[in-house]
Each structure stands twice: as structure tokens, then as C-alpha cells.
Motif scaffolding. Structure first.
Motif, PDB file in Angstrom:
ATOM      1  N   ALA A 123      14.013  12.723   4.824  1.00 48.03           N
ATOM      2  CA  ALA A 123      14.602  11.994   3.700  1.00 48.03           C
ATOM      3  C   ALA A 123      16.008  12.506   3.403  1.00 48.03           C
ATOM      4  N   GLN A 124      16.177  13.828   3.434  1.00 48.94           N
ATOM      5  CA  GLN A 124      17.517  14.399   3.235  1.00 48.94           C
ATOM      6  C   GLN A 124      18.464  13.919   4.330  1.00 48.94           C
ATOM      7  N   LEU A 183      14.431   7.508  -1.237  1.00 49.03           N
ATOM      8  CA  LEU A 183      14.844   8.628  -0.389  1.00 49.03           C
ATOM      9  C   LEU A 183      15.214   9.839  -1.240  1.00 49.03           C
ATOM     10  N   THR A 184      15.854   9.592  -2.377  1.00 45.04           N
ATOM     11  CA  THR A 184      16.236  10.676  -3.271  1.00 45.04           C
ATOM     12  C   THR A 184      14.998  11.386  -3.817  1.00 45.04           C
ATOM     13  N   TRP A 203       0.834  -1.209   0.000  1.00 42.83           N
ATOM     14  CA  TRP A 203       0.000   0.000   0.000  1.00 42.83           C
ATOM     15  C   TRP A 203       0.867   1.256   0.000  1.00 42.83           C
ATOM     16  N   ILE A 204       1.945   1.238   0.768  1.00 40.17           N
ATOM     17  CA  ILE A 204       2.852   2.385   0.790  1.00 40.17           C
ATOM     18  C   ILE A 204       3.482   2.577  -0.586  1.00 40.17           C
ATOM     19  N   PHE A 244       3.387  10.674  -3.538  1.00 35.32           N
ATOM     20  CA  PHE A 244       3.140  11.118  -2.161  1.00 35.32           C
ATOM     21  C   PHE A 244       4.455  11.069  -1.390  1.00 35.32           C
ATOM     22  N   VAL A 245       4.992  12.242  -1.045  1.00 33.04           N
ATOM     23  CA  VAL A 245       6.361  12.347  -0.549  1.00 33.04           C
ATOM     24  C   VAL A 245       6.570  11.577   0.754  1.00 33.04           C
ATOM     25  N   TYR A 246       5.570  11.569   1.635  1.00 31.41           N
ATOM     26  CA  TYR A 246       5.738  10.876   2.916  1.00 31.41           C
ATOM     27  C   TYR A 246       5.819   9.365   2.705  1.00 31.41           C
ATOM     28  N   ALA A 247       5.103   8.866   1.708  1.00 26.51           N
ATOM     29  CA  ALA A 247       5.182   7.442   1.376  1.00 26.51           C
ATOM     30  C   ALA A 247       6.530   7.112   0.748  1.00 26.51           C
ATOM     31  N   GLN A 248       7.037   8.008  -0.080  1.00 28.08           N
ATOM     32  CA  GLN A 248       8.347   7.782  -0.687  1.00 28.08           C
ATOM     33  C   GLN A 248       9.419   7.694   0.395  1.00 28.08           C
TER      34      GLN A 248
END
Length: 437
Positions: free
Chosen positions: A356-357, A345-346, A308-309, A317-321
Motif C-alpha cells: 500500500a505504501q 491505500l492511505t 465483499w472486499i 482488514f488491512v489486506y482488503a483495504q
């Protein structure tokens, strides 16, 4: 689902077919049925009775009785072997069994179904201050946030993922959560960082006489709006389903009390969240995935959670990435894959996601990709110039590059800033002693 249906009704068949096909892979039975309809009539795709029959049979597998009737009508006038061949071919890519094994959660009314999935125990709480202007107007809402807990139990790096109403309660909960403390999270007796603690925090005007007065004055307005929302949710509006799922997660909201007249089952919030996820809404897909990872309101299932993620991450969706990258870095699990983690993460880091950074920098340093590490370190320090983890990363990179003076300066700053924030010091001090800095 709603946008796909609108495209279909407007005659935009190619767009509708693509949208229905994408939703079908998430187990959306209505989308599966509609793909069958489009094959039957040659809308957005070449007419093919065998394919129509196969998709109708698949929809029937998901429980749609009308799909079973449609498949039988086609079967009465088409060669059986041709139909069976098309159905078996479809089963290799999409099937109800596959959906059960890879995506379908098993919901529970209990918040944590397995002891080992529980997050650290909160031992110090600071209540979020209800904004006076919102309280006086009877405005209620929620904030969905994530944060890490360091090995000492301190909260660090709070992310506001979503909120309703937007920005009304964000600052209040952000200021409170940063002062919370947790019991240190231990693995085999050793204190560890705890990544991505997820929390849906509700603000309610449930305050005795004031609550009763506000509810009485707003009840008719609430009821009209609630009726509209119920209808929209039943029509497949994924955004509305997501918001209602969040309201149903609380007990004391004015809106929640009226919504529960329609959705009375204990698992109503989770059921609607699943519908929204199946209808393609990334926020719901991500929340459902995190629930599956942690065992919140559902049986823990890491494989389904990551699936799902992944769907949410693929939607941008950045939080899922970030979360997908973070999970793929966990060496305790078979999914560990540093290269894939680095790619996700990139993607998140390039959207400006701080955590992520922060984590990508360490991956790049480990791989001795120093130029990229410096670039992301510069960006992260612009966000938080006194972040202990960033100065620790600076020190590790300096050691690898043979610059002991810079390494010493950086680790001293890391320890100084960690002390100011009351964060865990042992790891930093051990590193300092190890390298005689």
C-alpha cells in the motif's frame, strides 16, 4: 453471529440488536429472523409488530420456514395495510433480490471458470521445505499468501495474510515462492505487472507409511476434535467455519479426510466460506471477494467481489483495504476512482502495509503531493532499502521537482537493484532514455 447470540442470551439487547442488524445486511437469515424476534418482544428496540412481521417475511424470503409461520401469526391479528407498508419499506434497504444481485456467489467445483480470469502460468517452481520439527510431529497446516508478479514473470512483494498454525510454515513457503517464475502476463500483447496473486498453500504429512502411522495414532484425537469443530461451525462460529473451509480446500490432510465425512459436497469449502463471510468474519469476506474477482471456485463477478472486499475493508482488514484501493486504480473498469483509491491505500499504508505504501507513493507523486510522498517513501525504504520500485518512484518525483541529478542517481539504483532481483528492466530503461538520465 456467535457473539451476537451470546450478547442476546446475556441480556445485552442493544449490542445484540446492533450486531444482528449488521449481519442482516450481509444476508444472514438467522440474524434477520432474530431482528424480527427482538421487534416482537421489544428487546433492545421499541416493540413493533409491523416491523417484526416485516423482518420475519424477509427471513422467509431467505428460506426460513419458521419465519414464515411467525409472520403469519402476526398477520392474523394485525391490520394488513400496516404490515405491508412496513415490509415494502424494509425491502428498499434489505431484500433477497438485492442480496442475489450484490453479494450471493454462484459456486463451482472448478477452480477457474473463465479463461480470462486465469493468473499467469507458473513455469518454475521451488518446493517449500517442510519444517523438520513439524514433519516429525505430524503437524499439518496451510499458509495464505499474496504476491505480485512483475512483467518479466518474477515474484515480488510477498504478503503472508494468514497461516495455521501461526508461524510454523511461513518462512518455508515465503522462501520458496520468492524463487518462483511465471510466464509474463500480457494484455494486448504487452507484458504487464500482475497484482495480488492469491494462494492457499497446504503442508501435509501424506507420506506413505509415515502418514498411515501418524493418522492411526491420532485418529481418535482427530475425531473428538473434529466433532467439536463441526458443532461449533453449525452454531455459527465464523472463525471455525473459515478454518474448516481452508482445510476442505486440500485433499490429503488427515483432518480433511475426517471433515469430508460431514461435508461431502464438491462446493463444501466455498459454502462454509460464504457462511463465515455472512457471519461477519473479515478474512472470509476478503477471500470470497478475491475468489469472485478471479473466478476461483465461483463464477467471476467483479461487482460482488468488490462488495465483499468492501465489507472486509470497512472492518479494518488491512489486506482488503489495500486490495480495494488497488482495484479502484485500475482504469480498465468503471469503478476507477483515484480519490477513493487514495483513501483506502492511505488506511492500509498507515497500518504499515508495504504494498500500500509502495502504490500510494506513486499516486501522491502524480498529484504532486510531495511532502506526503516523501514521508511514505521513507517508511517504505525502511522496510526494503533496495526495492527497485521505490527508487523508480524517487526518480519520478525528482523529475517533477526539477532535480535531474537526484533523478539520475535514483533511476540508476532502480535498474541496478532490478537486475540483482532479475526483475523487468524495459520500463526502467525506457524512462531513463526518455529523460536522458
Amino acid at each position: 453471529m456467535l457473539s451476537a447470540t451470546l450478547d442476546y442470551n446475556d441480556g445485552n439487547y442493544s449490542e445484540a440488536f446492533a450486531e444482528f442488524s449488521r449481519l442482516a445486511k450481509l444476508g444472514n437469515e438467522d440474524a434477520i429472523f432474530n431482528v424480527g424476534v427482538m421487534f416482537l418482544h421489544g428487546q433492545g428496540v421499541e416493540q413493533d409488530l409491523a416491523q417484526a412481521n416485516a423482518w420475519f417475511r424477509l427471513a422467509a424470503d431467505f428460506g426460513l420456514d419458521e419465519a414464515r409461520d411467525a409472520a403469519q401469526l402476526i398477520a392474523a391479528q394485525t391490520e394488513h395495510s400496516t404490515l405491508e407498508q412496513a415490509y415494502q419499506a424494509l425491502q428498499k434497504s434489505i431484500s433477497f433480490r438485492q442480496f442475489e444481485q450484490t453479494l450471493q456467489p454462484i459456486f463451482s467445483a472448478e477452480k477457474f471458470t473463465e479463461k480470462n480470469t486465469e493468473p499467469p502460468l507458473r513455469i518454475h517452481t521451488v518446493d517449500a521445505k517442510y519444517p523438520q520439527s513439524a514433519y516429525e510431529k505430524g503437524i499439518e497446516g496451510w499458509v495464505w499468501l499474496e504476491f505480485d508478479v512483475d512483467a518479466s514473470g518474477a515474484v515480488k512483494d510477498v504478503d503472508i495474510i494468514d497461516a495455521f498454525p501461526d508461524k510454523t510454515f511461513n518462512r518455508a513457503i515465503y522462501n520458496a515462492v520468492r524463487r518462483w517464475r511465471y510466464e509474463p502476463y500480457r494484455v494486448d500483447g504487452v507484458a504487464q505487472n500482475y497484482s495480488s496473486r492469491s494462494l492457499l498453500y497446504h503442508f501435509t504429512t501424506f507420506k506413505g507409511k509415515r502418514y498411515k502411522a501418524s493418522f492411526a495414532s491420532q485418529k481418535k484425537q482427530y475425531q473428538r476434535k473434529i466433532s467439536e469443530l463441526i458443532e461449533s461451525a453449525e452454531q455459527g462460529n465464523a472463525l471455525v467455519q473459515y478454518y474448516i473451509a481452508n482445510w476442505l480446500n486440500a485433499d490429503e490432510h488427515n483432518a480433511t479426510k475426517l471433515l469430508r465425512y460431514h461435508w461431502q459436497q464438491d462446493t463444501a469449502s466455498s459454502d462454509l466460506l460464504l457462511k463465515s463471510a455472512i457471519n461477519g468474519y473479515p478474512n472470509s469476506q476478503y477471500r470470497l471477494g478475491t475468489n469472485l474477482l478471479r473466478g476461483e471456485f465461483t463464477q467471476t463477478d467483479r461487482k460482488k467481489g468488490l462488495n465483499w472486499i468492501l465489507n472486509a475493508a470497512q472492518s479494518g482488514f488491512v489486506y482488503a483495504q489495500y486490495r480495494l484501493g488497488r482495484e479502484l486504480l485500475d482504469k480498465r473498469f468503471v469503478e476507477y476512482d483515484q480519490d477513493k483509491a487514495k483513501r483506502w491505500l492511505t488506511m492500509a499504508a498507515n497500518q504499515g502495509h508495504f504494498r500500500a505504501q509502495r502504490d500510494l507513493i506513486d499516486v501522491l507523486i502524480e498529484n504532486e503531493e510531495f511532502v506526503q510522498a516523501v514521508n511514505y517513501l521513507t517508511l517504505a525504504l525502511e522496510h526494503d532499502a533496495q526495492h527497485p520500485d521505490l527508487w523508480f518512484s524517487q526518480s519520478k518525483m525528482a523529475i517533477k521537482r526539477g532535480d535531474k541529478a537526484l533523478a539520475s542517481d535514483a533511476i540508476n539504483k532502480a535498474i541496478k537493484y532490478a537486475k540483482e532481483r532479475e526483475w523487468h528492466l524495459a520500463k526502467l530503461q525506457a524512462y531513463q532514455q526518455q529523460h536522458k538520465l
